[in-house]
Design an enzyme around this catalytic site. Sequence first.
Site, PDB file in Angstrom:
ATOM      1  N   THR A   1      -1.945  -1.139  10.018  1.00  0.00           N
ATOM      2  CA  THR A   1      -0.613  -0.309   9.723  1.00  0.00           C
ATOM      3  C   THR A   1      -1.431   1.544   9.496  1.00  0.00           C
ATOM      4  OG1 THR A   1      -0.752  -2.445   7.900  1.00  0.00           O
ATOM      5  CG2 THR A   1      -0.036   0.080   7.791  1.00  0.00           C
TER       6      THR A   1
ATOM      7  N   SER B   1      -0.653   5.390  10.855  1.00  0.00           N
ATOM      8  CA  SER B   1      -0.720   6.665  11.565  1.00  0.00           C
ATOM      9  C   SER B   1      -0.696   6.179  13.148  1.00  0.00           C
ATOM     10  CB  SER B   1      -0.019   8.523  11.523  1.00  0.00           C
ATOM     11  OG  SER B   1      -1.113   8.392  10.748  1.00  0.00           O
ATOM     12  N   THR B   2      -2.057   6.479  13.078  1.00  0.00           N
ATOM     13  CA  THR B   2      -3.360   6.076  13.433  1.00  0.00           C
ATOM     14  C   THR B   2      -2.981   4.776  15.165  1.00  0.00           C
ATOM     15  OG1 THR B   2      -4.862   7.778  12.834  1.00  0.00           O
ATOM     16  CG2 THR B   2      -5.530   6.280  15.203  1.00  0.00           C
TER      17      THR B   2
ATOM     18  N   ASP C   1      -6.982  -1.329  13.805  1.00  0.00           N
ATOM     19  CA  ASP C   1      -6.758  -0.556  12.797  1.00  0.00           C
ATOM     20  C   ASP C   1      -7.240   1.461  12.504  1.00  0.00           C
ATOM     21  OD1 ASP C   1      -5.566   0.392  10.544  1.00  0.00           O
ATOM     22  OD2 ASP C   1      -5.739  -1.253   9.154  1.00  0.00           O
TER      23      ASP C   1
ATOM     24  N   ALA D   1      -8.424   3.996   8.866  1.00  0.00           N
ATOM     25  CA  ALA D   1      -9.250   3.522   8.138  1.00  0.00           C
ATOM     26  C   ALA D   1      -9.461   5.231   7.326  1.00  0.00           C
ATOM     27  CB  ALA D   1     -11.102   3.904   8.260  1.00  0.00           C
TER      28      ALA D   1
ATOM     29  N   GLY E   1      -6.826   2.008   2.629  1.00  0.00           N
ATOM     30  CA  GLY E   1      -5.522   1.871   1.426  1.00  0.00           C
ATOM     31  C   GLY E   1      -4.989   2.503   0.947  1.00  0.00           C
TER      32      GLY E   1
ATOM     33  N   GLY F   1      -1.997   3.720   2.894  1.00  0.00           N
ATOM     34  CA  GLY F   1      -0.637   2.593   3.168  1.00  0.00           C
ATOM     35  C   GLY F   1      -0.461   1.210   2.541  1.00  0.00           C
TER      36      GLY F   1
ATOM     37  N   GLU G   1      -4.648  -6.428   5.156  1.00  0.00           N
ATOM     38  CA  GLU G   1      -5.579  -5.758   6.510  1.00  0.00           C
ATOM     39  C   GLU G   1      -7.250  -5.785   6.464  1.00  0.00           C
ATOM     40  OE1 GLU G   1      -4.150  -1.453   6.802  1.00  0.00           O
ATOM     41  OE2 GLU G   1      -5.544  -1.514   5.511  1.00  0.00           O
TER      42      GLU G   1
END
EC number: 5.3.1.6
Lengths: 229, 229, 229, 229
Positions: free
Chosen positions: D28, D30-31, D85, D87, D99, D101, D107
């Site tokens: 989750t 933007s990256t 994911d 970080a 976290g 997001g 996750e």
Amino acid sequence: MNVEEMKKAVAKEALKFIEDEMVVGLGTGSTTAYFIKYLGKLIMDGELEEVYGVPTSYQARLLALEAGVPVVGLDEVDAIDIAVDGADEVDPQMNLIKGRGAALTMEKIIEYRAGMFVVLVDETKLVEWLGQKMPVPIEVVPVAWRAIAEELEVFNATAQLRMAEKKDGPVVTDNGNFILDAKFHRIEDPLDLEIELNNIPGVVENGIFADIADLVLVGTKDGVKRMER
Amino acid sequence: MNVEEMKKAVAKEALKFIEDEMVVGLGTGSTTAYFIKYLGKLIMDGELEEVYGVPTSYQARLLALEAGVPVVGLDEVDAIDIAVDGADEVDPQMNLIKGRGAALTMEKIIEYRAGMFVVLVDETKLVEWLGQKMPVPIEVVPVAWRAIAEELEVFNATAQLRMAEKKDGPVVTDNGNFILDAKFHRIEDPLDLEIELNNIPGVVENGIFADIADLVLVGTKDGVKRMER
Amino acid sequence: MNVEEMKKAVAKEALKFIEDEMVVGLGTGSTTAYFIKYLGKLIMDGELEEVYGVPTSYQARLLALEAGVPVVGLDEVDAIDIAVDGADEVDPQMNLIKGRGAALTMEKIIEYRAGMFVVLVDETKLVEWLGQKMPVPIEVVPVAWRAIAEELEVFNATAQLRMAEKKDGPVVTDNGNFILDAKFHRIEDPLDLEIELNNIPGVVENGIFADIADLVLVGTKDGVKRMER
Amino acid sequence: MNVEEMKKAVAKEALKFIEDEMVVGLGTGSTTAYFIKYLGKLIMDGELEEVYGVPTSYQARLLALEAGVPVVGLDEVDAIDIAVDGADEVDPQMNLIKGRGAALTMEKIIEYRAGMFVVLVDETKLVEWLGQKMPVPIEVVPVAWRAIAEELEVFNATAQLRMAEKKDGPVVTDNGNFILDAKFHRIEDPLDLEIELNNIPGVVENGIFADIADLVLVGTKDGVKRMER
């Protein structure tokens, strides 16, 4: 008066309707936040006794506890004497659009059952017809959001899934659902639309509150005005 | 045929409507469980290709995964070609009461949107009018259960909060809500009642499925009979 | 005394610890149900004043409201003076297995924070070591249930997803999660296992309550006996 | 390279680890959003076959469906081959804070079980010790938030309830819980703190991901660098 002063003025005016031993539905939003704060002060000062609040959201609950308003659940009371809440739009017949704060389901649960429902707005919320400025927020079961958004095209509405800013992805309501913001061209018959939307499978509740407000207190530059049935 | 054999017979009959590349709404309950199992076998045997199931409950999802039916969510598909599910009561106009399995909300979300909705029952589920034997399950927001139960008295209904057996307290639905089982005297106009119930604030969905079934397959001692529009 | 009488006897004994102005954590289950009922009677009779209950489940909340015990939430109180609850197993060091009623998460949230935690059991619940008779209920995020069940094999445990009887599919907890019932061979170090289980991603809470009970009231044929630290 | 270009560069680099028939945990943020988009393109172009994504949030699910990545649930797969994911902080030992997001629970459920966990960050996320810049998000059962916030003072942490912007009141996670953002002075032993936090009743999961990353891809002005065990 600027908008913030108008909000305070109507919040103060609403206090006049609260009496000892009343159960008060506590709405959600910035205007009602003033009302909760003022109500807590009256209770803490001993000017009101045996008053209990029924919060319509986590926000209202947090504010009430902070302000000193004792809270109870809807299942603990025999009746709600009065409910006080804001609105996003008010039409001349006192129909409302609510739900910008995403608490519309619990708000309608409480306010529909209140002996008297008092709405607090500033004059910028008055519209000629519902939908003039604001979309109608619709709370939906998450998995159904896309299907419902498509079906709303039948109503000439364009619906957006509301996205969050402090979490990734969509806003999740206090009930664990999503919010669709549906922009309608012009809502001719609010009561009819309210019923039709609620009958779409996957719609939990919608933000049209037709025929439910008993009194609207409007903050204007010239003071608080009243709309009554 | 005993009841279990009837359930198997209608489940097998329903398979005839499933074709390659169909998206199939998967109902909840003991009859549909046979259907899911048989469907999985056809898929595993390669007799059906590119068939996907959209489960209406955790139960349907678990059964589908076990049986080998690939599952997708409602938000992943453009359309549901067919839905197959059981019912608790079927009247002569093919109106239904559903929800004994507490999955009524997701069932209606899926089945309302299916191109064809096939209902599987044994003949004990046929009634002259809805409400003859069964209460109407109503899914409600937890805090509103008591208020709604009282309001149902206006409809001459007696509502019970459904209590669980494998946990203490009320049954909690897959959506986190409660179930009221509302016994009505006699439901004259199912569609009208369905709409009225959905419009009570705090009601998420109700177990009347009026005007939505396209075909009812009825397991009888003499084989499977059909009710059609 | 039969088991029902033992339950009543320990429930009555627990009342002796309740004083005016106490905040009381209200457990879930059949023994605690007697305690809540008796507590409500004392409050209604005016023998206890300014006592508030913090329910650990929907069940406890319903029972408290019915019995006349005013309820508050954990976020409304500065401290919980005492909590009273049952258990499924009690070992000689007063470690517990809880969760047959599926309320273990809220129970631990409340009881861990209570100034004193009083456990009510009949003598059939006493075991030599935890896990002797009962599985350990583990509350898990739904999508993770299968992965966690497999991982529990590392602990020599066999885990079953708890299925409901009054709804189709799995039991859903008051928090919207699933319950795995994990049968361990023999739990050597309860505190260690409790921590290890909680650290598995997807586990919300588990039913081992190590080092938390202050007093166990045991209903026996010869009356109520006490286990104390 | 600016930050947006760095994000794209690491997302592209991560694609090199994806092979046909892999099950990929989809993070989750933007990256990762770039990664999902690029992955979908490869699948749509036929350069990757039989690749399935397991989303860690509603956001990841929406993005995957939009991009053309077929999604499956954790309960549908035997194993997750790789998870990708972002970080919020990465220390020199590749311990993480995640976290921001609000998707940390799902996750960790996915990434803890992945055969390989690849972390995507730009160089601004590298810190000397965890907690240097960011608070640790902690997902908590709503009613316990205040009690947990107070208890965190024992850890020399200051915790804030995360408030939403697109709804009134607190952020509600995809699991229906709240987020506490806990600012610690300096986290000496991340693994130890991760375990201790998870053992507080009412904590569902916390944003420390110790000893779980296998590879960190760091976007820098000079290109993508790698941190490996």
